[in-house]
Design an enzyme around this catalytic site. Sequence first.
Site, short mmCIF file in Angstrom:
data_model
loop_
_atom_site.label_atom_id
_atom_site.label_comp_id
_atom_site.label_asym_id
_atom_site.label_seq_id
_atom_site.Cartn_x
_atom_site.Cartn_y
_atom_site.Cartn_z
N ARG A 62 0.85 -1.19 0.00
CA ARG A 62 0.00 0.00 0.00
C ARG A 62 0.89 1.24 0.00
O ARG A 62 1.15 1.84 1.04
CB ARG A 62 -0.90 -0.01 1.23
CG ARG A 62 -1.92 1.13 1.18
CD ARG A 62 -3.04 0.88 2.10
NE ARG A 62 -2.59 0.83 3.49
CZ ARG A 62 -3.39 0.63 4.52
NH1 ARG A 62 -4.67 0.43 4.32
NH2 ARG A 62 -2.94 0.62 5.74
N LYS A 169 7.16 -17.38 9.07
CA LYS A 169 6.58 -17.59 10.37
C LYS A 169 6.01 -16.26 10.87
O LYS A 169 6.42 -15.23 10.35
CB LYS A 169 7.60 -18.15 11.33
CG LYS A 169 8.78 -17.20 11.61
CD LYS A 169 9.76 -17.85 12.52
CE LYS A 169 9.89 -17.18 13.83
NZ LYS A 169 10.24 -15.79 13.89
N ASP A 198 11.96 -21.37 7.55
CA ASP A 198 12.59 -21.31 8.86
C ASP A 198 14.04 -20.97 8.54
O ASP A 198 14.81 -21.83 8.10
CB ASP A 198 12.51 -22.67 9.58
CG ASP A 198 13.13 -22.58 10.97
OD1 ASP A 198 14.12 -21.85 11.12
OD2 ASP A 198 12.63 -23.23 11.89
N HIS A 199 14.40 -19.71 8.70
CA HIS A 199 15.66 -19.28 8.10
C HIS A 199 16.88 -19.96 8.75
O HIS A 199 17.96 -19.98 8.17
CB HIS A 199 15.79 -17.76 8.08
CG HIS A 199 16.17 -17.14 9.39
ND1 HIS A 199 15.28 -16.95 10.41
CD2 HIS A 199 17.35 -16.67 9.86
CE1 HIS A 199 15.89 -16.38 11.43
NE2 HIS A 199 17.15 -16.20 11.13
N LYS A 203 20.96 -21.68 7.15
CA LYS A 203 22.31 -21.33 7.61
C LYS A 203 23.27 -22.49 7.32
O LYS A 203 22.94 -23.65 7.56
CB LYS A 203 22.31 -21.04 9.12
CG LYS A 203 21.56 -19.75 9.49
CD LYS A 203 21.63 -19.48 10.98
CE LYS A 203 20.66 -18.38 11.40
NZ LYS A 203 21.20 -17.05 11.37
N GLU A 237 20.47 -13.83 22.30
CA GLU A 237 20.59 -12.58 21.54
C GLU A 237 20.91 -11.45 22.50
O GLU A 237 20.45 -11.46 23.64
CB GLU A 237 19.27 -12.28 20.83
CG GLU A 237 18.92 -13.31 19.78
CD GLU A 237 17.70 -12.87 18.98
OE1 GLU A 237 17.88 -12.34 17.89
OE2 GLU A 237 16.57 -13.05 19.48
N ASP A 256 8.31 -17.50 19.44
CA ASP A 256 9.07 -16.81 18.40
C ASP A 256 10.20 -17.68 17.86
O ASP A 256 10.41 -17.74 16.65
CB ASP A 256 9.64 -15.50 18.98
CG ASP A 256 10.39 -14.66 17.94
OD1 ASP A 256 9.97 -14.66 16.77
OD2 ASP A 256 11.39 -14.01 18.31
N HIS A 261 12.98 -22.48 15.21
CA HIS A 261 14.44 -22.65 15.07
C HIS A 261 15.01 -23.71 16.02
O HIS A 261 15.74 -24.60 15.62
CB HIS A 261 15.17 -21.33 15.32
CG HIS A 261 14.63 -20.16 14.55
ND1 HIS A 261 14.09 -20.29 13.30
CD2 HIS A 261 14.55 -18.84 14.84
CE1 HIS A 261 13.70 -19.10 12.86
NE2 HIS A 261 13.97 -18.20 13.78
N LYS A 359 16.32 -12.73 24.81
CA LYS A 359 16.77 -11.44 24.30
C LYS A 359 17.51 -10.73 25.43
O LYS A 359 17.28 -11.01 26.60
CB LYS A 359 15.57 -10.60 23.86
CG LYS A 359 14.75 -11.29 22.78
CD LYS A 359 14.61 -10.44 21.56
CE LYS A 359 13.78 -11.11 20.49
NZ LYS A 359 14.50 -11.31 19.23
C1 BG6 Z 1 13.68 -14.50 14.05
C2 BG6 Z 1 12.99 -14.03 15.30
O1 BG6 Z 1 13.06 -15.65 13.55
O2 BG6 Z 1 15.04 -14.79 14.32
C3 BG6 Z 1 13.73 -12.84 15.90
O3 BG6 Z 1 11.66 -13.67 15.01
C4 BG6 Z 1 15.20 -13.13 16.07
O4 BG6 Z 1 13.14 -12.47 17.14
C5 BG6 Z 1 15.78 -13.67 14.77
O5 BG6 Z 1 15.85 -11.93 16.44
C6 BG6 Z 1 17.22 -14.09 14.94
O6 BG6 Z 1 17.76 -14.48 13.71
P1 BG6 Z 1 19.33 -14.62 13.54
O7 BG6 Z 1 19.50 -15.20 12.17
O8 BG6 Z 1 19.92 -13.26 13.71
O9 BG6 Z 1 19.79 -15.54 14.62
#
Ligand code: BG6
Length: 507
Positions: A62, A169, A198-199, A203, A237, A256, A261, A359
Amino acid sequence: MSSSNPLRDPRDRRLPRIAGPSGLVIFGVTGDLSRKKLMPAIYDLANRGLLPPGFSLVGFARRDWENEDFAQVVHDAVKEHARTPFREEVWQQLAEGFRFVPGVFDDDEAFVQLRATIEELDKARGTGGNFAFYLSVPPKFFPTVVQQLKKHGLSQGQGDSWRRAVIEKPFGHDLKSAQELNQVVHEVFRPGDVFRIDHYLGKETVQNILALRFANTMFEPIWNRSYVDHVQITMAEDIGIGGRAGYYDGIGAARDVIQNHLLQLLALTAMEEPASFDASSLVTEKLKALRAVKLPKDLGKHTVRAQYAGGWQGGEEVHGYLEEEGIDPHSKTDTYAAIKLEIDNRRWAGVPFYLRTGKRLGRRVTEIAVVFQRAPHSPFDATDTQELGQNALVIRVQPDEGVTIRFGSKVPGTSMEIRDVTMDFQYGESFTESSPEAYERLLLDVLLGEANLFPRHEEVEQSWRILDPIEEFWDKHGKPEQYTSGTWGPKAADEMLARDGRSWRRP
Ligand code: BG6
């Protein structure tokens, strides 16, 4: 890829996997994920010569933008976040395939325009009708977007061409909502055409878990209850929630990142060897491991959730979670979670898997530590071995990517004193090429139609099956403890392990 590509080592004789004619449509293209991860990854793929020459990118959002405004946004995102150097000729060719479609998701006109744009790209850029639709939008918009794609004839390719849906997600917030979401998507797309991101699976260090375990002989014989004392999976983190209050509050750390992960890391660590490396063999084994996960009976003793309080981090004073902008000051959302799980099968019976994430912890680190039992007998004096810990194999997922093995060694000198030492493999030292970003790999795999690195819906369901009772328990029982920002989390998490006679690693 042309041999003149300066990013390619001319000695490398492997054939690169290059996507065929195709394009990508991103819904939610103005969001953070798109700017910080997707746009740079697309450029990096183009720069590595892995995209087809006519690759096209369509942004849908938008905004009152023309194609040129969109191109400028991508340009800025690439300049700021891309991994590989900026090359004008790569950029120019890529940018010719950028289009922008302004609109909201329930606007039929916008989808008519989207269809016309795709048809125009097929003619002008040879995309061959092959398009992936990336839903980088909150799940509440999924039904509208997928229904619109169906209604406007965009969800099915003609002839040999393909259409795929890529979903980010959160895949729901519990088992029930995940099932509903899945149904919505599968009303329109076939299961094989849905790619859930799921990134972590993108990796390199995560893919290496399977290489380490199944391409070698020396680890697998001891990878079981006869030798392993316990496994610790940590995702720490140092950042807070940043500007993500809207998403994070009410979701929390466990939903989250543990649901996806960390449970994927657990599955890869615990699974049996797959029959082959294809998607369905992998899913079969991951699912078996996830299905065997058992929750401890006393969730009060074996789970911990907590919230960060103010403190100091990186030399800066930082707010507590409840003082963050946009957070309900009475919120019970967890920013730290630790849970103990067991895997009820022959390989792992009785071996706890401790998962923790948080976090605003001491530092950013993700690792899997397989901690071994002590030697069954020691011929050495107890005083000589008092500094000796347990052997461990640590898969360092990030940031200092590699693998460490910890074992005891004699301290040079006249006594038989034994102390822990480490043996390290570091990606940076062993390989000349730097690791691609997770999103580069995953986007390329979507375009290639390769599903190995994408969790199937059944895995998502299993993960919620594991997490739902914990979330329900937390909901009913009091408030999260607080931990000072910049520390390693709440006291209760240390006590949780101490009760089992163990302690968390301080990475
Ligand atoms: C995401 C979470 O999937 O992964 C975030 O929603 C998190 O909260 C992030 O910060 C961390 O990704 P990476 O690749 O930096 O470990």
